[in-house]
Write a protein that holds these residues in place. Sequence first.
Motif, PDB file in Angstrom:
ATOM      1  N   LEU A   1       0.828  -1.207   0.000  1.00 28.50           N
ATOM      2  CA  LEU A   1       0.000   0.000   0.000  1.00 28.50           C
ATOM      3  C   LEU A   1       0.862   1.256   0.000  1.00 28.50           C
ATOM      4  CD1 LEU A   1      -2.829  -0.804   2.571  1.00 28.50           C
ATOM      5  CD2 LEU A   1      -3.136  -0.248   0.173  1.00 28.50           C
ATOM      6  N   GLN A   2       1.814   1.310   0.934  1.00 30.45           N
ATOM      7  CA  GLN A   2       2.652   2.512   1.028  1.00 30.45           C
ATOM      8  C   GLN A   2       3.445   2.704  -0.250  1.00 30.45           C
ATOM      9  OE1 GLN A   2       4.871   1.904   4.652  1.00 30.45           O
ATOM     10  NE2 GLN A   2       3.206   2.665   5.935  1.00 30.45           N
ATOM     11  N   THR A   3       3.876   1.589  -0.857  1.00 30.86           N
ATOM     12  CA  THR A   3       4.656   1.704  -2.082  1.00 30.86           C
ATOM     13  C   THR A   3       3.788   2.164  -3.244  1.00 30.86           C
ATOM     14  OG1 THR A   3       6.159  -0.001  -1.303  1.00 30.86           O
ATOM     15  CG2 THR A   3       6.143   0.436  -3.658  1.00 30.86           C
ATOM     16  N   VAL A   4       2.624   1.552  -3.427  1.00 28.34           N
ATOM     17  CA  VAL A   4       1.777   1.925  -4.569  1.00 28.34           C
ATOM     18  C   VAL A   4       1.324   3.379  -4.449  1.00 28.34           C
ATOM     19  CG1 VAL A   4      -0.418   1.499  -5.728  1.00 28.34           C
ATOM     20  CG2 VAL A   4       0.989  -0.413  -5.020  1.00 28.34           C
ATOM     21  N   PHE A   5       0.976   3.799  -3.244  1.00 31.16           N
ATOM     22  CA  PHE A   5       0.529   5.177  -3.090  1.00 31.16           C
ATOM     23  C   PHE A   5       1.674   6.169  -3.281  1.00 31.16           C
ATOM     24  CE2 PHE A   5      -3.459   3.727  -1.324  1.00 31.16           C
ATOM     25  CZ  PHE A   5      -4.327   4.752  -1.665  1.00 31.16           C
ATOM     26  N   LEU A   6       2.782   5.965  -2.602  1.00 29.15           N
ATOM     27  CA  LEU A   6       3.799   7.013  -2.546  1.00 29.15           C
ATOM     28  C   LEU A   6       4.932   6.837  -3.548  1.00 29.15           C
ATOM     29  CD1 LEU A   6       3.940   7.569   1.290  1.00 29.15           C
ATOM     30  CD2 LEU A   6       2.763   8.903  -0.428  1.00 29.15           C
ATOM     31  N   ALA A   7       5.278   5.588  -3.880  1.00 31.71           N
ATOM     32  CA  ALA A   7       6.451   5.396  -4.729  1.00 31.71           C
ATOM     33  C   ALA A   7       6.082   5.018  -6.159  1.00 31.71           C
ATOM     34  CB  ALA A   7       7.363   4.332  -4.133  1.00 31.71           C
ATOM     35  N   GLY A   8       5.034   4.256  -6.360  1.00 36.09           N
ATOM     36  CA  GLY A   8       4.671   3.826  -7.708  1.00 36.09           C
ATOM     37  C   GLY A   8       4.649   2.312  -7.813  1.00 36.09           C
ATOM     38  N   ASN A   9       4.538   1.805  -9.046  1.00 34.55           N
ATOM     39  CA  ASN A   9       4.507   0.349  -9.239  1.00 34.55           C
ATOM     40  C   ASN A   9       5.915  -0.223  -9.140  1.00 34.55           C
ATOM     41  OD1 ASN A   9       1.797   0.545  -9.712  1.00 34.55           O
ATOM     42  ND2 ASN A   9       2.001   0.522 -11.927  1.00 34.55           N
ATOM     43  N   VAL A  10       6.391  -0.400  -7.939  1.00 30.89           N
ATOM     44  CA  VAL A  10       7.727  -0.967  -7.766  1.00 30.89           C
ATOM     45  C   VAL A  10       7.570  -2.482  -7.707  1.00 30.89           C
ATOM     46  CG1 VAL A  10       9.789  -0.983  -6.338  1.00 30.89           C
ATOM     47  CG2 VAL A  10       8.412   1.079  -6.477  1.00 30.89           C
ATOM     48  N   TRP A  11       7.780  -3.154  -8.831  1.00 31.04           N
ATOM     49  CA  TRP A  11       7.494  -4.590  -8.893  1.00 31.04           C
ATOM     50  C   TRP A  11       8.287  -5.418  -7.897  1.00 31.04           C
ATOM     51  CZ3 TRP A  11       2.990  -5.136 -10.593  1.00 31.04           C
ATOM     52  CH2 TRP A  11       2.503  -4.312 -11.618  1.00 31.04           C
ATOM     53  N   PRO A  12       9.562  -5.111  -7.647  1.00 31.19           N
ATOM     54  CA  PRO A  12      10.293  -5.941  -6.668  1.00 31.19           C
ATOM     55  C   PRO A  12       9.662  -5.909  -5.270  1.00 31.19           C
ATOM     56  CG  PRO A  12      11.812  -4.569  -7.912  1.00 31.19           C
ATOM     57  CD  PRO A  12      10.429  -4.114  -8.288  1.00 31.19           C
ATOM     58  N   VAL A  13       8.807  -4.917  -4.993  1.00 33.23           N
ATOM     59  CA  VAL A  13       8.096  -4.915  -3.705  1.00 33.23           C
ATOM     60  C   VAL A  13       6.739  -5.606  -3.867  1.00 33.23           C
ATOM     61  CG1 VAL A  13       7.001  -3.460  -1.956  1.00 33.23           C
ATOM     62  CG2 VAL A  13       9.217  -2.812  -2.892  1.00 33.23           C
ATOM     63  N   ILE A  14       6.034  -5.247  -4.926  1.00 31.48           N
ATOM     64  CA  ILE A  14       4.640  -5.666  -5.052  1.00 31.48           C
ATOM     65  C   ILE A  14       4.506  -7.158  -5.366  1.00 31.48           C
ATOM     66  CG2 ILE A  14       2.545  -5.342  -6.417  1.00 31.48           C
ATOM     67  CD1 ILE A  14       3.560  -2.374  -6.702  1.00 31.48           C
ATOM     68  N   LEU A  15       5.310  -7.654  -6.295  1.00 31.92           N
ATOM     69  CA  LEU A  15       5.154  -9.056  -6.698  1.00 31.92           C
ATOM     70  C   LEU A  15       5.375 -10.038  -5.547  1.00 31.92           C
ATOM     71  CD1 LEU A  15       6.560  -9.122 -10.345  1.00 31.92           C
ATOM     72  CD2 LEU A  15       4.179  -9.171  -9.542  1.00 31.92           C
ATOM     73  N   PRO A  16       6.468  -9.910  -4.783  1.00 33.44           N
ATOM     74  CA  PRO A  16       6.624 -10.845  -3.654  1.00 33.44           C
ATOM     75  C   PRO A  16       5.487 -10.723  -2.644  1.00 33.44           C
ATOM     76  CG  PRO A  16       8.665  -9.647  -4.049  1.00 33.44           C
ATOM     77  CD  PRO A  16       7.630  -9.018  -4.918  1.00 33.44           C
ATOM     78  N   ASP A  17       5.070  -9.488  -2.347  1.00 34.80           N
ATOM     79  CA  ASP A  17       3.970  -9.287  -1.406  1.00 34.80           C
ATOM     80  C   ASP A  17       2.712  -9.995  -1.899  1.00 34.80           C
ATOM     81  OD1 ASP A  17       5.497  -7.776   0.240  1.00 34.80           O
ATOM     82  OD2 ASP A  17       4.682  -5.835  -0.359  1.00 34.80           O
ATOM     83  N   ALA A  18       2.398  -9.796  -3.192  1.00 34.59           N
ATOM     84  CA  ALA A  18       1.183 -10.383  -3.756  1.00 34.59           C
ATOM     85  C   ALA A  18       1.262 -11.906  -3.726  1.00 34.59           C
ATOM     86  CB  ALA A  18       0.971  -9.878  -5.176  1.00 34.59           C
ATOM     87  N   ALA A  19       2.449 -12.437  -4.015  1.00 30.13           N
ATOM     88  CA  ALA A  19       2.604 -13.891  -4.029  1.00 30.13           C
ATOM     89  C   ALA A  19       2.342 -14.466  -2.640  1.00 30.13           C
ATOM     90  CB  ALA A  19       4.011 -14.259  -4.499  1.00 30.13           C
ATOM     91  N   VAL A  20       2.897 -13.836  -1.616  1.00 32.10           N
ATOM     92  CA  VAL A  20       2.695 -14.324  -0.252  1.00 32.10           C
ATOM     93  C   VAL A  20       1.209 -14.250   0.114  1.00 32.10           C
ATOM     94  CG1 VAL A  20       3.195 -13.891   2.174  1.00 32.10           C
ATOM     95  CG2 VAL A  20       5.006 -13.678   0.499  1.00 32.10           C
ATOM     96  N   LEU A  21       0.556 -13.144  -0.244  1.00 31.56           N
ATOM     97  CA  LEU A  21      -0.863 -12.994   0.095  1.00 31.56           C
ATOM     98  C   LEU A  21      -1.694 -14.071  -0.600  1.00 31.56           C
ATOM     99  CD1 LEU A  21      -1.345  -9.114   0.059  1.00 31.56           C
ATOM    100  CD2 LEU A  21      -1.336 -10.641   2.031  1.00 31.56           C
ATOM    101  N   ALA A  22      -1.373 -14.349  -1.856  1.00 34.03           N
ATOM    102  CA  ALA A  22      -2.120 -15.365  -2.592  1.00 34.03           C
ATOM    103  C   ALA A  22      -1.958 -16.728  -1.917  1.00 34.03           C
ATOM    104  CB  ALA A  22      -1.640 -15.414  -4.033  1.00 34.03           C
ATOM    105  N   ALA A  23      -0.726 -17.037  -1.525  1.00 40.63           N
ATOM    106  CA  ALA A  23      -0.478 -18.326  -0.875  1.00 40.63           C
ATOM    107  C   ALA A  23      -1.254 -18.405   0.438  1.00 40.63           C
ATOM    108  CB  ALA A  23       1.015 -18.490  -0.618  1.00 40.63           C
ATOM    109  N   MET A  24      -1.272 -17.307   1.190  1.00 35.87           N
ATOM    110  CA  MET A  24      -1.981 -17.298   2.477  1.00 35.87           C
ATOM    111  C   MET A  24      -3.486 -17.482   2.274  1.00 35.87           C
ATOM    112  SD  MET A  24      -0.150 -14.382   4.745  1.00 35.87           S
ATOM    113  CE  MET A  24       1.321 -14.752   5.690  1.00 35.87           C
ATOM    114  N   ALA A  25      -4.021 -16.821   1.260  1.00 35.45           N
ATOM    115  CA  ALA A  25      -5.455 -16.949   0.986  1.00 35.45           C
ATOM    116  C   ALA A  25      -5.788 -18.406   0.687  1.00 35.45           C
ATOM    117  CB  ALA A  25      -5.848 -16.054  -0.187  1.00 35.45           C
ATOM    118  N   ALA A  26      -4.980 -19.037  -0.174  1.00 40.07           N
ATOM    119  CA  ALA A  26      -5.215 -20.434  -0.525  1.00 40.07           C
ATOM    120  C   ALA A  26      -5.168 -21.301   0.729  1.00 40.07           C
ATOM    121  CB  ALA A  26      -4.164 -20.898  -1.527  1.00 40.07           C
TER     122      ALA A  26
END
Lengths: 372, 368
Positions: free
Chosen positions: A332-357
Amino acid sequence: MNTRRLGGLILKESMQILRDPSALGIAFVLPLFLLLLFGYGVSLNAEHVPVGVVVEHPNPQTEPFVATLRRSRYFDVRPLRSLGEARTAMARREIGSFVWLRGDFARQTLGDGPASIGVVVNGVDANTARLVQGYLTQSWQIWLAQLQQQQQAGTAAFPVAMQPRIWFNPALRSRDYLVPGLIAVIMTLIGALLTALVVAREWERGTMEALMASPVTMAEILVGKLLPYFVLGMGGMALSVVLAQTVFAVPLRGSLLVLIGVSALYLLVALGMGLLISSVARNQFVAGQIAVVVTFLPAFILSGFIFDLRSMPLVIQIITHILPARYFVSSLQTVFLAGNVWPVILPDAAVLAAMAAFFFGVTLWRSHKRLD
Amino acid sequence: MARLLALIRKEFLALLRDKASRMVLVGPPLIQLLVFSYAATFDLNNIPFVVINEDPGAAGREMVARFAGSPSFRQVATLPSTEGVAALIDRRAALLAVHVDRDFSRNLARGRPASLQIVIDGRNSNTAAIALSYVSDIVLRFNAEWAAGHGGASAPAVLDVRAWYNPNLLSRWFVVPGIVGLLTFVVTILVSGLSVVRERESGTFDQLLVTPYRPWEILLGKAAPGFLIGAVEAAVIAAVAVFWFGVPMVGSLVALAIGLALFLVSAIGIGLMISAIAATQQQGLLGAFLFLVPAIILSGFATPIANMPRAVQYVTYANPMRYFMVILRGTFLEGDGVGDLLGQYWPLALLGVASMTAATLLVRRRMV
């Protein structure tokens, strides 16, 4: 899955939300309140800090220093006559700090100096104390620079000048980082706490058994429960984003699509946790307590929302890695303030997806149609 | 009197009968105490930074060594140019970059101002502000020592900063006393917030009403468990704060106890009000939550009340936790006695009387 049956379940669930004022309170009133509170009310930026100034012998040497303090937007200068008066004012919490220019200030600055400017801060609130100390240092530097200009002295009093450049939030407004993080708190409230309570109530009242006795399948019951809360949660996010952009002027430098994607993933995790908690506890009081301790409080304290994770002891840092809120707040802090920084967003999203499953898997596995 | 005692005994049994409820009163506060006390800190002790040193001279090396040698900083990379800095900061591998330019030593030697560029990640603005103040400390010390060692003019006046009550500015001394209030508040509101509504939901409240008990007696019976549990919990947490976390307790224990008693009464009054309004336990729980979250945020627990807008500051006057926070920090750290805290006692007492009266009226209204 039978769509008509599912539709009926969703309708029932939605009506339950709309009928109960306390559920509406958690879903709409509290998020709005939190947003306004964190947007307007809470701030870590201290301004107009009351600072006492004791000048033992006012003279042309002390005047410029006091004037520098007066001009600073950080301070609200309160002239005091003596050290005793300053002590009393500190004890009464009328001032949080004071500056003390001793009687020999002029002689020392003009003579072989350096004069010592006494600064006392109330250290109880260490964070504020450190900020105030920083502001005082700034004023002191401004005063020195002016003095130097007047005297046209050859050598610089500051051989090295620091040139800070602050990325992403140049004015260091605490609102710009608190409001994005708040989305995590709001979605946790709706996704985990509200869901846990609602499902636990069905168990407690025995209406879950009534549902099971009907021809609906377990998957239909779960989806019927989750869909309305998913919509509520995304609504909470939409509200936060709109308010952040319009009222609070928080920039959104990344893309809205990425924001929605990560939020949806987190909401699934939160819903999964809420379901699991309610199926373990099956009692509203206990489910509520567990939901607060394992979902709401971590989203507040252990997510990087307010307190920086890097300063925490190692053991706590390790614990934060198994908590979903951490990954969401970081994105959230990255998307709002820094932009689409993939090295932050992709790992975060992957972990969240695994947790949801994981949470949905466990919940499905635990909730066969069974009455024990 | 015996009648009242019997009622209070019954309330305790109702609350502690269930194993899960007993656990909930002990487990969560304990976990929260430990986790918050360790996690809730604004101090930075591990700031990851990158160095770009283009200066061939000794002064640049000396400057960088001061950062690397500071216990608050941790060097994660050394880059030949500013090129890779953005990537490191973007993905949060480094919080700040220290850039010493080519002419650093030369400028210093000629008495011209040498510049030191600092790039810092402002995503968490508070972290950035604190880190910058650490950087500024290092640069100021470097300046003072350089001037002294190279015959430069020393500053005509220097700051001599002392912090009272918390000389090393430890966040923990600020947070842990606050947690005593926070956890006591949460437990007390929950216990009293569910007390009336639980009986109403199971229908036993009507039975209680047909007994010869008067409404205030029933409420007193409902208030007693919250008071005792709150008091015991506060005492235990305060002891942990002092003996485990090493927070000093320099003020008067009597002053703290008076403050705690007044605080508990006003918290219980609010809890009973919630309980009287709620129709179901779930409403009671959510109502307690709806009250607790804003009350905690507006108490000065984590963010200073003085930083809030004027209008919001007025709202905090109705929040009992606000006064208790001052009492806690006053007695723990500032050495306050009863006399120093009178200004906190009377609003608490007023809030207690008001909320208890309101609760009694609400319960009575529910009866007819």
